[in-house]
Design an enzyme around this catalytic site. Structure first.
Site, short mmCIF file in Angstrom:
data_model
loop_
_atom_site.label_atom_id
_atom_site.label_comp_id
_atom_site.label_asym_id
_atom_site.label_seq_id
_atom_site.Cartn_x
_atom_site.Cartn_y
_atom_site.Cartn_z
N ASP A 1 21.28 9.88 -1.67
CA ASP A 1 19.67 9.81 -2.34
C ASP A 1 20.33 9.48 -4.43
OD1 ASP A 1 17.68 9.60 -2.51
OD2 ASP A 1 17.74 11.49 -3.45
N HIS B 1 17.61 1.96 -10.30
CA HIS B 1 16.49 1.93 -11.65
C HIS B 1 17.75 3.05 -12.55
CE1 HIS B 1 15.11 6.30 -9.88
NE2 HIS B 1 14.76 6.30 -11.32
N LYS C 1 3.23 2.00 -5.46
CA LYS C 1 1.77 2.32 -6.12
C LYS C 1 1.96 3.05 -7.53
CE LYS C 1 -0.62 4.75 -2.91
NZ LYS C 1 -1.01 5.35 -1.59
N LYS D 1 17.01 0.35 -3.33
CA LYS D 1 18.31 1.10 -2.51
C LYS D 1 17.37 2.33 -1.67
CE LYS D 1 18.84 5.61 -4.30
NZ LYS D 1 17.23 6.21 -3.98
N LEU E 1 6.18 3.47 -3.57
CA LEU E 1 7.05 2.92 -4.28
C LEU E 1 5.62 1.62 -5.02
CD1 LEU E 1 9.58 2.55 -5.95
CD2 LEU E 1 10.18 0.41 -4.18
N SER F 1 17.99 11.92 -31.82
CA SER F 1 16.70 11.96 -31.09
C SER F 1 15.95 11.34 -31.07
CB SER F 1 16.66 13.76 -31.20
OG SER F 1 16.99 14.68 -30.90
N HIS G 1 22.99 5.98 -8.53
CA HIS G 1 22.66 6.46 -9.82
C HIS G 1 23.63 7.22 -10.41
CE1 HIS G 1 18.44 5.63 -8.68
NE2 HIS G 1 18.40 6.74 -8.20
N SER H 1 0.93 -0.93 0.27
CA SER H 1 0.29 -0.08 -0.22
C SER H 1 1.06 1.15 0.10
CB SER H 1 -1.45 -0.31 1.44
OG SER H 1 -0.10 -0.40 2.81
N GLY H 2 2.37 1.23 -0.20
CA GLY H 2 3.43 2.28 0.06
C GLY H 2 3.33 3.11 -1.09
#
Ligand code: BG6
Length: 516
Positions: free
Chosen positions: A270, A213, A45, A183, A43, A425, A275, A40-41
């Site tokens: 973070d 990700h 959802k 993470k 991430l 592109s 990343h 239900s958190g």
């Protein structure tokens, strides 16, 4: 075209089937249970369930094999969970077109409530999974259990213990149990190692999928192909030709709603330690001996091991004005929301080439890119006309693109030069191709047993070794962030550091993403 037909076409065109044959990941069929813990958190959802739905729509999750279980503490029904996530799965534009597959998908989801540290809930979860497996056993006997921990890391050890004790796949059916963790994996070297050992006592490394990700983004995944499948780059990609490399992450919004979490971590933990460092590995690594996940990850670890200790004078920290107005952020917070720093790689290829890493929240734009700046042209005969340097830019997001900045003759009768670009592109070149969400690919990889795009334990350890001394100095208040205005470029000291490191800005040139 009906959904079913579309599934079949997409499945057969996906590259991983040949990957599986060639590189030995186990091709798997049979009963698949995906268990989303923390269902239900936020991430779950916003990322996990939508990714599962997209995989379902494309035929990668088969109705006759898969079942999805949500697990969390809140006492709600199956139907409650379905209606909580429904709005995140389709946007209004596609609602009617996808209505049928949406309702099929939602029917695959069951909910079990229970705590994260008691066996009782996990026994009930195991019972629900087993019932599903037994009901499917008649077709193809196999029990594949994928546990996705969309949870804060503080509960990882107890949740992993519960899974190990109560919910392992039933060996008589064959198959596997895999764990996906998000993470932050710890806050520094020591806490990360502790977490790794706790989980490592319960599961083999081959069962643990540490998601970053950024490794699922299209242009990050393209890095190996770009570097090692193009003759053009091979002789250029080194200290003889490259002056400096920038890896940049910018967001034009602050920590909205996440101040409490963010203040514990800051921009280095973070964004940079994970990343951007992962991106750096792919830019700087040597050619792996094959595409086997272990060969690729071996090379990434070697790059990280070659990174020299970061010098204080090559770090600029910032904190945007107004950050501390968030009631969940302490008034005396020393947490950086912006950082620019220089990493130096001590090896034959990169000695002397600064890797400038920059990440900032609440600054003037939203983008992530890799910018490789080449050295000046030796014996430049055009120098009176102020040449810009060649740059190769890989725009990770938004408007995915690669472009090479070149000096060309200004078209016309005069012999003058101008900065221009060769531009790939994606939106223009690959019209009608939708680029998958990072989470979508990474979940598919976990189902297929491909760990290439996941962080290995030794990789994580070296990543923490690089940043822990700096982080401890910041935590102790020995290094302070400089205030900057939201919407600005960040502290001006960061631009000064960039210039000192050797980056030469080309004035009067700006790349404009082509519009269709
Ligand atoms: C997350 C960070 O890992 O990545 C967030 O915790 C950040 O702070 C997000 O906003 C950025 O991801 P993306 O894919 O939007 O660039």
């Amino acid at each position: 075209m009906e959904d079913g037909q579309w599934h079949v076409q997409k499945r057969s065109s996906f590259r991983n089937d040949s990957f599986v044959r060639e590189y030995g990941a186990v091709p798997e069929t049979g009963c698949l249970s995906i268990i989303v813990l923390g269902a239900s958190g936020d991430l779950a959802k916003k990322k996990t369930f939508p990714a599962l739905f997209h995989l379902y729509r494309q035929g990668f999750l088969r109705q006759d094999e898969v079942h999805i279980f949500g697990y969390a503490r809140t006492k709600i029904s199956d139907e409650d969970l379905r209606s909580r996530i429904r709005g995140y799965l389709v946007d209004e534009k596609n609602a009617s077109e996808q209505a049928e597959s949406l309702s099929e998908f939602l029917q695959l989801i069951k909910y079990v409530s229970g705590s994260y540290d008691s066996e009782e809930g996990f026994h009930r979860l195991d019972k629900a999974i087993s019932e599903h497996e037994i009901s499917k056993r008649s077709s193809k006997g196999s029990s594949r259990r994928l546990f996705y921990l969309a949870l804060p890391p503080s509960v990882y050890p107890s949740v992993c213990k519960m899974i190990r004790t109560c919910c392992m796949n039933k060996s008589d059916l064959g198959g596997w149990t895999r764990i996906v963790v998000e993470k932050p994996f710890g806050k520094d070297l020591e806490s990360a190692e502790q977490l790794s050992s706790q989980i490592g006592e319960l599961f083999d490394e081959s069962q643990i999928y540490r998601i970053d990700h950024y490794l699922g983004k299209e242009l990050v995944q393209n890095m190996l192909v770009l570097r090692f499948a193009n003759r053009l780059f091979l002789p250029l990609w080194n200290r003889d030709n490259i002056d400096n490399v920038q890896i940049v992450f910018r967001e034009d919004f602050g920590t909205e709603g996440r101040g409490g979490y963010f203040d514990e971590y800051g921009i280095i933990r973070d964004i940079i330690q994970n990343h951007l460092l992962q991106v750096l590995c792919l830019v700087a690594m040597e050619k792996p001996i094959s595409l086997k996940p272990e060969h690729i990850r071996d090379e990434k670890v070697k790059v990280l091991q070659s990174v020299l200790p970061i010098k204080d004078e090559e770090v600029v920290l910032g904190q945007y004005e107004g950050y501390k107005d968030d009631p969940t952020v302490p008034d005396d917070s020393n947490t950086p929301t912006f950082a620019t720093m220089v990493l130096r790689i001590h090896n034959e290829r990169w000695e002397g080439v600064p890797f400038i890493i920059k990440a900032g929240k609440a600054i003037n734009s939203r983008k992530a890119e890799i910018r490789v700046q080449f050295k000046d042209v030796p014996g430049d005969i055009f120098k009176c006309q102020k040449q810009g340097r060649n740059e190769f830019v890989i725009r990770l997001q938004p408007s995915e693109a690669m472009y090479m900045k070149l000096t060309v003759k200004q078209p016309g009768l005069e012999m003058s030069t101008v900065q221009s670009e060769l531009d790939l592109s994606y939106r223009q070149r690959y019209q009608g191709v939708s680029i998958p969400e990072a989470y979508e690919r990474l979940i598919l990889d976990t189902i297929r047993g491909d760990q290439q795009h996941f962080v290995r334990r030794d990789e994580l350890k070296v990543a923490w070794e690089i940043f822990t001394p700096l982080l401890h100095r910041i935590d102790k208040g020995e290094m302070k962030p400089i205030p900057y205005k939201p919407g600005s470029r960040g502290p001006t000291e960061a631009d000064e550091l960039l210039a000192k490191a050797g980056y030469l800005q080309t004035h009067g040139y700006i790349w404009i993403p082509p519009t269709l």
